[in-house]
Design a protein around this motif. Structure first.
Motif, PDB file in Angstrom:
ATOM      1  N   LEU A 304       0.823  -1.209   0.000  1.00 50.81           N
ATOM      2  CA  LEU A 304       0.000   0.000   0.000  1.00 50.81           C
ATOM      3  C   LEU A 304       0.859   1.263   0.000  1.00 50.81           C
ATOM      4  O   LEU A 304       0.504   2.269  -0.618  1.00 50.81           O
ATOM      5  N   THR A 305       2.005   1.193   0.690  1.00 55.50           N
ATOM      6  CA  THR A 305       2.881   2.351   0.775  1.00 55.50           C
ATOM      7  C   THR A 305       3.435   2.743  -0.590  1.00 55.50           C
ATOM      8  O   THR A 305       3.690   3.931  -0.850  1.00 55.50           O
ATOM      9  N   ASP A 306       3.637   1.771  -1.470  1.00 57.98           N
ATOM     10  CA  ASP A 306       4.094   2.078  -2.827  1.00 57.98           C
ATOM     11  C   ASP A 306       3.026   2.788  -3.649  1.00 57.98           C
ATOM     12  O   ASP A 306       3.323   3.315  -4.725  1.00 57.98           O
ATOM     13  N   ARG A 307       1.772   2.816  -3.158  1.00 59.37           N
ATOM     14  CA  ARG A 307       0.661   3.286  -3.988  1.00 59.37           C
ATOM     15  C   ARG A 307      -0.164   4.416  -3.388  1.00 59.37           C
ATOM     16  O   ARG A 307      -0.853   5.129  -4.122  1.00 59.37           O
ATOM     17  N   PHE A 308      -0.110   4.610  -2.068  1.00 62.68           N
ATOM     18  CA  PHE A 308      -0.992   5.592  -1.440  1.00 62.68           C
ATOM     19  C   PHE A 308      -0.216   6.538  -0.533  1.00 62.68           C
ATOM     20  O   PHE A 308       0.952   6.308  -0.209  1.00 62.68           O
TER      21      PHE A 308
END
Length: 434
Positions: A304-308
């Motif tokens: 999720l950190t790579d995207r949000f």
């Protein structure tokens, strides 16, 4: 034969490395095991608390204070370890740390007095495990990966949960079988077994074996040799980073992260469950269940950190944690209620790490972020040490853990609100290098 067709010696060695261009994942696997061992070591005092009371008659505040020293040094050693890695290399640093962890825990087999507990499980094991912690994971990710950093950092961070998952029930069973001594020998042996793996399988950086960092489309620029005193560099970076609001927001939220996890739940949950008639192995299994859920939760957090937006992820994680801690003292401690708590609490036990590392990378740059993150982790362990002592004091003074868990839950809500105040604008302080 033209010079361009001559293969460098470092590249020739790649053919003897498994997985070729994907060798970064071999490095990640070995570092995962090292982080797992360090996490298992740091969670062991929670298992030893009751048997040490029975064996020596030591008060819970004495044992929790020694654990607090180890937890605090586990974090404080981080930034200095990052600087030492820059100056002397990752492999040397990790090998030395594993040797110290093994020697200190093994030596505790012979302890007979509290000061020896403070020396072995507090001072020495704290320093050793601090060099094999989240700062090591951040350094490996920044050196070996150009893409998928959040996902890999989540996976490495999940090793802490996996360490709990593997160690706690087994160590609790060892306690029931033979007391505390087989436990310390087992932890020492696990740390020692990793030394040859790190020596053989962990190169200093991709270029050392003729590789690129994973996902990079071009060769990595040769690293300039680190110069100067690594301890001075660590302090200099702290002084410069401390001039930015982002650093203090990260430090404060990670202080609360440690306060609500390692220090409170990791150290005192078994004793808290004991107050409600739940035996050690059952309580340790509850921690293992949290570790199982966190293994997935933290890895998912990396994805999720790579995207949000990492700030919004932190808001969600800290808020969920705070509500879980407030819920636990008012549950009926049945199998269903404890399983619900373990699931919700476990999913974000250390899911906060990947978003925090991303913010540090964006703010301070790839080169200096691991060292700055080391100081943020020091805040995490300062919070954990504070909770370890605070909860022990509250238990001794009031006879229960109710207020300790309620206060910790409230701090989780505060951390959720602080996370939304973190800025995302890169700053460029003239950070020192080791």
């Amino acid at each position: 034969m033209p010079p361009s067709s001559i293969q460098p010696a470092s590249v020739q060695s790649v053919s003897r490395r498994p997985f070729g261009p994907n060798y970064a994942f071999v490095v990640v696997a070995v570092i995962f095991l090292a982080l797992l061992a360090a996490a298992g070591l740091r969670s062991t005092p929670g298992v030893l608390m009751l048997p040490l009371q029975k064996a020596f008659g030591w008060d819970v505040s004495v044992i929790s204070s020694s654990a607090a020293i180890g937890i605090f040094l586990y974090g404080l050693a981080g930034p200095f370890a990052a600087a030492v890695m820059q100056r002397f290399g990752i492999r040397r640093t990790v090998l030395g740390a594993l040797a110290l962890m093994s020697a200190s825990t093994g030596a505790s087999y012979f302890m007979t007095a509290p000061w020896q507990l403070f020396l072995t499980w507090g001072l020495l094991s704290g320093i050793g495990s601090g060099a094999v912690a989240n700062v090591l994971g951040a350094t490996i990710v920044n050196r070996w990966f150009t893409t998928n950093r959040g996902l890999v950092m989540g996976l490495l961070t999940a090793s802490t949960a996996t360490g709990t998952l593997i160690f706690m029930p087994g160590l609790a069973a060892l306690v029931e079988w033979g007391g505390w001594k087989p436990v310390v020998l087992t932890v020492a042996a696990c740390c020692a077994a990793l030394i040859p793996l790190v020596y053989v399988l962990v190169p200093e950086r991709p270029a050392s074996v003729g590789l690129r960092s994973y996902g990079s489309a071009h060769d990595d620029a040769p690293a300039a040799p680190a110069q100067g005193n690594p301890f001075v560099a660590a302090i200099s970076n702290l002084v410069r980073a401390a001039k930015t609001p982002t650093f203090w927001f990260l430090f404060a939220t990670f202080f609360i992260c440690g306060f609500t996890t390692n220090g409170l739940v990791g150290t005192h949950l078994i004793a808290f469950c004991g107050d409600h008639g739940i035996f050690e192995v059952q309580a340790a299994s509850l921690l293992a269940l949290m570790g199982f859920f966190d293994l997935f939760g933290t890895t998912l957090s990396g994805w999720l950190t790579d995207r949000f937006d990492p700030r919004k992820l932190l808001f969600f994680y800290y808020g969920l944690r705070g509500l879980s801690l407030i819920y636990l003292p008012y549950s009926d401690f049945s199998l269903v209620s404890l399983t619900v708590f373990a699931a919700f609490y476990g999913l974000d036990w250390i899911a906060t790490v990947p978003p925090t590392v991303r913010i540090a990378n964006e703010t301070f740059g790839d080169k200096n972020a691991p060292l700055i993150f080391g100081w943020v982790v020091a805040g995490h362990q300062l919070g954990a040490a504070s909770a370890t002592v605070f909860a022990g004091f509250m238990r001794s003074a009031q006879g229960d853990y109710l207020q300790a868990f309620m206060i910790a839950g409230a701090t989780g809500i505060v951390a959720a609100l602080l996370s939304l105040r973190i800025g995302r604008r890169p700053v460029q302080p003239a950070l020192a290098t080791a």
